[in-house]
Design a protein around this motif. Structure first.
Motif, PDB file in Angstrom:
ATOM      1  N   ALA A  37       0.824  -1.209   0.000  1.00  0.00           N
ATOM      2  CA  ALA A  37       0.000   0.000   0.000  1.00  0.00           C
ATOM      3  C   ALA A  37       0.858   1.258   0.000  1.00  0.00           C
ATOM      4  O   ALA A  37       0.582   2.224  -0.733  1.00  0.00           O
ATOM      5  CB  ALA A  37      -0.929  -0.006   1.216  1.00  0.00           C
ATOM      6  N   GLY A  38       1.933   1.280   0.815  1.00  0.00           N
ATOM      7  CA  GLY A  38       2.813   2.446   0.838  1.00  0.00           C
ATOM      8  C   GLY A  38       3.521   2.664  -0.478  1.00  0.00           C
ATOM      9  O   GLY A  38       3.686   3.804  -0.938  1.00  0.00           O
TER      10      GLY A  38
ATOM     11  N   LYS B 100      -7.121  15.333  -8.605  1.00  0.00           N
ATOM     12  CA  LYS B 100      -7.797  14.461  -7.652  1.00  0.00           C
ATOM     13  C   LYS B 100      -8.611  13.390  -8.371  1.00  0.00           C
ATOM     14  O   LYS B 100      -8.651  12.221  -7.953  1.00  0.00           O
ATOM     15  CB  LYS B 100      -8.689  15.290  -6.730  1.00  0.00           C
ATOM     16  CG  LYS B 100      -9.321  14.485  -5.607  1.00  0.00           C
ATOM     17  CD  LYS B 100     -10.090  15.373  -4.649  1.00  0.00           C
ATOM     18  CE  LYS B 100     -10.718  14.529  -3.533  1.00  0.00           C
ATOM     19  NZ  LYS B 100     -11.479  15.379  -2.572  1.00  0.00           N
ATOM     20  N   ARG B 101      -9.284  13.750  -9.468  1.00  0.00           N
ATOM     21  CA  ARG B 101     -10.049  12.755 -10.218  1.00  0.00           C
ATOM     22  C   ARG B 101      -9.134  11.698 -10.824  1.00  0.00           C
ATOM     23  O   ARG B 101      -9.479  10.512 -10.880  1.00  0.00           O
ATOM     24  CB  ARG B 101     -10.855  13.443 -11.314  1.00  0.00           C
ATOM     25  CG  ARG B 101     -12.054  14.220 -10.819  1.00  0.00           C
ATOM     26  CD  ARG B 101     -12.983  14.571 -11.953  1.00  0.00           C
ATOM     27  NE  ARG B 101     -12.318  15.402 -12.953  1.00  0.00           N
ATOM     28  CZ  ARG B 101     -12.315  16.730 -12.962  1.00  0.00           C
ATOM     29  NH1 ARG B 101     -12.959  17.389 -11.990  1.00  0.00           N
ATOM     30  NH2 ARG B 101     -11.690  17.413 -13.898  1.00  0.00           N
ATOM     31  N   ALA B 102      -7.948  12.110 -11.274  1.00  0.00           N
ATOM     32  CA  ALA B 102      -7.018  11.149 -11.862  1.00  0.00           C
ATOM     33  C   ALA B 102      -6.505  10.150 -10.827  1.00  0.00           C
ATOM     34  O   ALA B 102      -6.216   8.993 -11.163  1.00  0.00           O
ATOM     35  CB  ALA B 102      -5.847  11.894 -12.507  1.00  0.00           C
ATOM     36  N   LEU B 103      -6.397  10.565  -9.579  1.00  0.00           N
ATOM     37  CA  LEU B 103      -5.915   9.662  -8.532  1.00  0.00           C
ATOM     38  C   LEU B 103      -7.028   8.817  -7.926  1.00  0.00           C
ATOM     39  O   LEU B 103      -6.755   7.742  -7.384  1.00  0.00           O
ATOM     40  CB  LEU B 103      -5.242  10.473  -7.413  1.00  0.00           C
ATOM     41  CG  LEU B 103      -3.978  11.244  -7.778  1.00  0.00           C
ATOM     42  CD1 LEU B 103      -3.553  12.146  -6.632  1.00  0.00           C
ATOM     43  CD2 LEU B 103      -2.854  10.292  -8.141  1.00  0.00           C
ATOM     44  N   THR B 104      -8.263   9.288  -8.015  1.00  0.00           N
ATOM     45  CA  THR B 104      -9.361   8.569  -7.369  1.00  0.00           C
ATOM     46  C   THR B 104      -9.578   7.198  -7.984  1.00  0.00           C
ATOM     47  O   THR B 104      -9.851   6.219  -7.272  1.00  0.00           O
ATOM     48  CB  THR B 104     -10.644   9.406  -7.460  1.00  0.00           C
ATOM     49  OG1 THR B 104     -10.425  10.665  -6.817  1.00  0.00           O
ATOM     50  CG2 THR B 104     -11.804   8.689  -6.791  1.00  0.00           C
ATOM     51  N   GLY B 105      -9.443   7.090  -9.290  1.00  0.00           N
ATOM     52  CA  GLY B 105      -9.685   5.811  -9.937  1.00  0.00           C
ATOM     53  C   GLY B 105      -8.698   4.736  -9.533  1.00  0.00           C
ATOM     54  O   GLY B 105      -9.024   3.538  -9.553  1.00  0.00           O
ATOM     55  N   GLN B 106      -7.473   5.102  -9.135  1.00  0.00           N
ATOM     56  CA  GLN B 106      -6.454   4.127  -8.761  1.00  0.00           C
ATOM     57  C   GLN B 106      -6.379   3.911  -7.253  1.00  0.00           C
ATOM     58  O   GLN B 106      -5.699   2.976  -6.819  1.00  0.00           O
ATOM     59  CB  GLN B 106      -5.092   4.580  -9.281  1.00  0.00           C
ATOM     60  CG  GLN B 106      -5.069   4.852 -10.775  1.00  0.00           C
ATOM     61  CD  GLN B 106      -3.710   5.359 -11.240  1.00  0.00           C
ATOM     62  OE1 GLN B 106      -2.690   4.699 -11.038  1.00  0.00           O
ATOM     63  NE2 GLN B 106      -3.703   6.526 -11.867  1.00  0.00           N
ATOM     64  N   SER B 107      -7.002   4.773  -6.481  1.00  0.00           N
ATOM     65  CA  SER B 107      -6.955   4.608  -5.020  1.00  0.00           C
ATOM     66  C   SER B 107      -8.358   4.756  -4.450  1.00  0.00           C
ATOM     67  O   SER B 107      -9.122   3.804  -4.418  1.00  0.00           O
ATOM     68  CB  SER B 107      -5.990   5.638  -4.415  1.00  0.00           C
ATOM     69  OG  SER B 107      -6.362   6.955  -4.802  1.00  0.00           O
ATOM     70  N   SER B 108      -8.701   5.923  -3.994  1.00  0.00           N
ATOM     71  CA  SER B 108     -10.043   6.273  -3.526  1.00  0.00           C
ATOM     72  C   SER B 108     -10.097   7.789  -3.420  1.00  0.00           C
ATOM     73  O   SER B 108      -9.078   8.479  -3.518  1.00  0.00           O
ATOM     74  CB  SER B 108     -10.353   5.611  -2.176  1.00  0.00           C
ATOM     75  OG  SER B 108      -9.537   6.161  -1.146  1.00  0.00           O
ATOM     76  N   SER B 109     -11.297   8.311  -3.222  1.00  0.00           N
ATOM     77  CA  SER B 109     -11.420   9.768  -3.154  1.00  0.00           C
ATOM     78  C   SER B 109     -10.703  10.337  -1.937  1.00  0.00           C
ATOM     79  O   SER B 109     -10.103  11.419  -2.003  1.00  0.00           O
ATOM     80  CB  SER B 109     -12.897  10.155  -3.122  1.00  0.00           C
ATOM     81  OG  SER B 109     -13.526   9.606  -1.972  1.00  0.00           O
ATOM     82  N   ARG B 110     -10.727   9.620  -0.823  1.00  0.00           N
ATOM     83  CA  ARG B 110     -10.066  10.121   0.388  1.00  0.00           C
ATOM     84  C   ARG B 110      -8.551  10.026   0.255  1.00  0.00           C
ATOM     85  O   ARG B 110      -7.824  10.943   0.667  1.00  0.00           O
ATOM     86  CB  ARG B 110     -10.554   9.353   1.609  1.00  0.00           C
ATOM     87  CG  ARG B 110     -11.990   9.685   1.988  1.00  0.00           C
ATOM     88  CD  ARG B 110     -12.391   9.027   3.291  1.00  0.00           C
ATOM     89  NE  ARG B 110     -13.684   9.490   3.742  1.00  0.00           N
ATOM     90  CZ  ARG B 110     -14.842   8.961   3.396  1.00  0.00           C
ATOM     91  NH1 ARG B 110     -14.859   7.920   2.561  1.00  0.00           N
ATOM     92  NH2 ARG B 110     -15.977   9.450   3.861  1.00  0.00           N
TER      93      ARG B 110
ATOM     94  N   PRO C  39      -6.349   0.826  -1.148  1.00  0.00           N
ATOM     95  CA  PRO C  39      -6.641   1.382  -2.469  1.00  0.00           C
ATOM     96  C   PRO C  39      -7.375   0.366  -3.347  1.00  0.00           C
ATOM     97  O   PRO C  39      -7.385  -0.841  -3.073  1.00  0.00           O
ATOM     98  CB  PRO C  39      -5.259   1.725  -3.023  1.00  0.00           C
ATOM     99  CG  PRO C  39      -4.368   1.819  -1.833  1.00  0.00           C
ATOM    100  CD  PRO C  39      -4.919   0.855  -0.841  1.00  0.00           C
ATOM    101  N   ALA C  40      -7.963   0.857  -4.417  1.00  0.00           N
ATOM    102  CA  ALA C  40      -8.760  -0.015  -5.282  1.00  0.00           C
ATOM    103  C   ALA C  40      -7.923  -1.126  -5.889  1.00  0.00           C
ATOM    104  O   ALA C  40      -8.404  -2.256  -6.060  1.00  0.00           O
ATOM    105  CB  ALA C  40      -9.426   0.817  -6.381  1.00  0.00           C
ATOM    106  N   ALA C  41      -6.662  -0.850  -6.202  1.00  0.00           N
ATOM    107  CA  ALA C  41      -5.807  -1.866  -6.819  1.00  0.00           C
ATOM    108  C   ALA C  41      -5.441  -2.988  -5.856  1.00  0.00           C
ATOM    109  O   ALA C  41      -5.028  -4.068  -6.294  1.00  0.00           O
ATOM    110  CB  ALA C  41      -4.541  -1.217  -7.369  1.00  0.00           C
TER     111      ALA C  41
END
Length: 532
Positions: free
Chosen positions: A39-40, A70-80, A231-233
């Motif tokens: 995760a890190g 932020k939208r580009a990172l949300t898909g690979q992790s989460s909104s928070r 994260p989502a991955a």
């Protein structure tokens, strides 16, 4: 007195705005460490990409670009997770800009100093507040070449500043450069790689008010259970509902644990950061939150019971108690520390010296007076020339860190801190107080006298002490009875006030009915001798 600068008024230092506590994650399983590492590493790579985008935007960055990041990172992790990464990136870019501005100011000060000294004749002596010329033509020529180097650097930094271009290294520039000097750093390639990866990992989440336990991403319950929203991955590694992973260990905060538990129970915001120490092979978690602004104690209240004057030096803290009138009370105190060794050892030395000072202050129930020191403009090699030991001494003084630690620790013990202008405290303290306070059994140092000067300035008293009056037979020739009575001071020639008490048959000198009538005394220059 025309060459002295104006001294700023003392003020009460406000308390710390935030709190951070740390605890170790003991009892982690191999699966727990694997999940934390993955995760890190994943979030760290996302943070590196986001920092690259932010630095490329420069001054053209706006809210729309922030939302796009932020939208580009949300898909690979989460909104928070995306919100925490973008906020950390913005803070890191702003820190780099502040460091760039400080570097420009340092270069500008060096250019101005060299230019002034080059304009002076060779061998010219300096005056108060201004350096003289260089000692030889060889030194003059070397400094003229250095002037061109500093001007080129200043032009480059100014161009970067105007373009909004910064240079940031995730993991630290010092650690990056040590890769090319592993032998000098005492590291192997594997050890350096472990440190480099640990520094570039990202496992921190901002607090959220109103959420369970004050955080949705990294959650620690009052019982000490630690869970992480993966994260989502990495959702396949979850061992709890809603894509969460619960660690096998339990966390307990020994320092300020009650405050943390109150915030977690009430659902108030608490931020967490999980990090790994490769030297100790341990995982740690840091909890932090903001304190609400509180009203500081009025300056008059802090002065009411006297103060403890504190003078900070390279190897010790010099302190002396003063009463409400500015008089030194008791004997001076010295709290030693050493600033050698590792950073952890230096921090421990500072904490040990400060806690002894604060406990001594609490026993006497007084406030603490310190100097508002800032050597940002005093560390340049151009200002102090060949005085390498003095430059090293100033550079080694941890003024900002000591002040921050002192304010934080004093707030926990309820001690009020008063900051004063540091101008002339050491010089005037030694001039007016070191010799008068010296006795057969007490030899105060220059730093002890400076502590007295700092305390008197915090109390609103003049640093200059009241000297003894001249002999009575020379009172009319010598002048006023005290050096602090100016020529226009009202009542300087008046009688002393009557001391209340039992009446006696004998009236002491100067206490009779005509004590204030100068004409009733047989003195030269008065009408009592020249009546017809």
């Amino acid at each position: 007195m025309g060459g002295l600068r104006e001294v700023a008024a003392p003020f009460v230092v406000p308390g710390p705005s935030g709190v951070a506590i740390r605890s170790s994650l003991k009892g982690l399983t191999e699966q727990d460490e694997t999940v934390l590492r993955q995760a890190g590493s994943l979030l760290g790579s996302l943070a590196s990409r986001d920092l690259k985008v932010r630095c490329a935007a420069g001054l053209g960055h706006d809210s729309e670009l922030w939302a796009w990041r932020k939208r580009a990172l949300t898909g690979q992790s989460s909104s928070r997770w995306a919100g925490s990464i973008t906020k950390a990136t913005h803070d890191q870019w702003a820190l780099a800009r502040r460091g760039q501005l400080a570097h420009m100011q340092s270069l500008r000060a060096g250019v101005e100093t060299i230019t002034y000294r080059l304009s002076q004749p060779i061998g010219a002596n300096g005056c108060k507040g201004a350096p003289g010329g260089y000692g030889s033509r060889k030194e003059w020529f070397a400094k003229s070449r250095r002037l061109h180097v500093l001007e080129d650097r200043l032009d480059g930094e100014r161009a970067d500043w105007e373009a909004g271009r910064v240079r940031v290294v995730r993991g630290g520039k010092k650690l990056l450069n040590s890769r090319h000097h592993l032998e000098a750093a005492g590291l192997t390639e594997a050890q350096w790689r472990s440190r480099w990866q640990a520094q570039r990992w990202f496992l921190q989440a901002d607090g959220e008010s109103g959420k369970p336990c004050g955080n949705e991403t990294i959650r620690i319950t009052p019982e000490g259970e630690v869970s992480i929203r993966l994260p989502a991955a990495l959702a396949g590694l979850a061992n709890a509902p809603h894509g969460r992973y619960v660690l096998a260990c339990r966390v307990r905060f020994h320092h300020r644990g009650e405050q943390w538990a109150d915030r977690v129970t009430a659902g108030r915001a608490v931020a967490y950061r999980i990090h790994y120490d490769p030297d100790r092979n341990r995982w740690y978690v840091t909890a932090s939150w903001q304190n609400p602004p509180v009203q500081t104690v009025p300056l008059e209240t802090a002065r009411a019971g006297g103060l403890v004057g504190l003078d900070m030096n390279a190897d010790h803290l010099a302190a002396w108690r003063l009463d409400a009138h500015g008089n030194p009370v008791g004997a001076p105190r010295r709290f030693d520390y050493t600033l050698t060794g590792t950073a952890q050892h230096r921090d421990a030395q500072l904490r040990h010296a400060l806690i002894r000072l604060l406990h001594w202050t609490v026993r006497h129930g007084m406030a603490l007076a310190i100097e508002g020191l800032d050597f940002a403009d005093e560390k340049t090699r151009e200002r102090h020339g060949r005085r390498k030991r003095f430059r090293k001494l100033i550079s080694g003084l941890p003024t900002a860190r000591l002040r921050a630690r002192l304010v934080s620790m004093a707030a926990e013990l309820g001690i009020t801190i008063v900051a004063v202008d540091p101008a002339y405290t050491s010089r005037w303290g030694a001039q007016h107080w070191q010799k008068p306070l010296t006795t057969k059994n007490r030899k105060p140092t220059r730093h002890d006298a400076a502590a007295v000067a700092i305390g008197r300035r915090a109390l609103g008293c003049a640093i200059r002490r009241r000297t003894a009056p001249p002999p009575h037979d020379r009172s009319d020739r010598v002048g006023h009875r005290t050096v602090q009575a100016a020529s226009d001071a009202p009542g300087r020639e008046g009688p002393r006030p009557r001391i209340p008490g039992p009446r006696t048959r004998s009236v002491p000198p100067g206490r009779g009915a005509k004590a204030g009538d100068q004409c009733a005394h047989n003195r030269s220059g008065h009408t009592a001798e020249h009546e017809p």
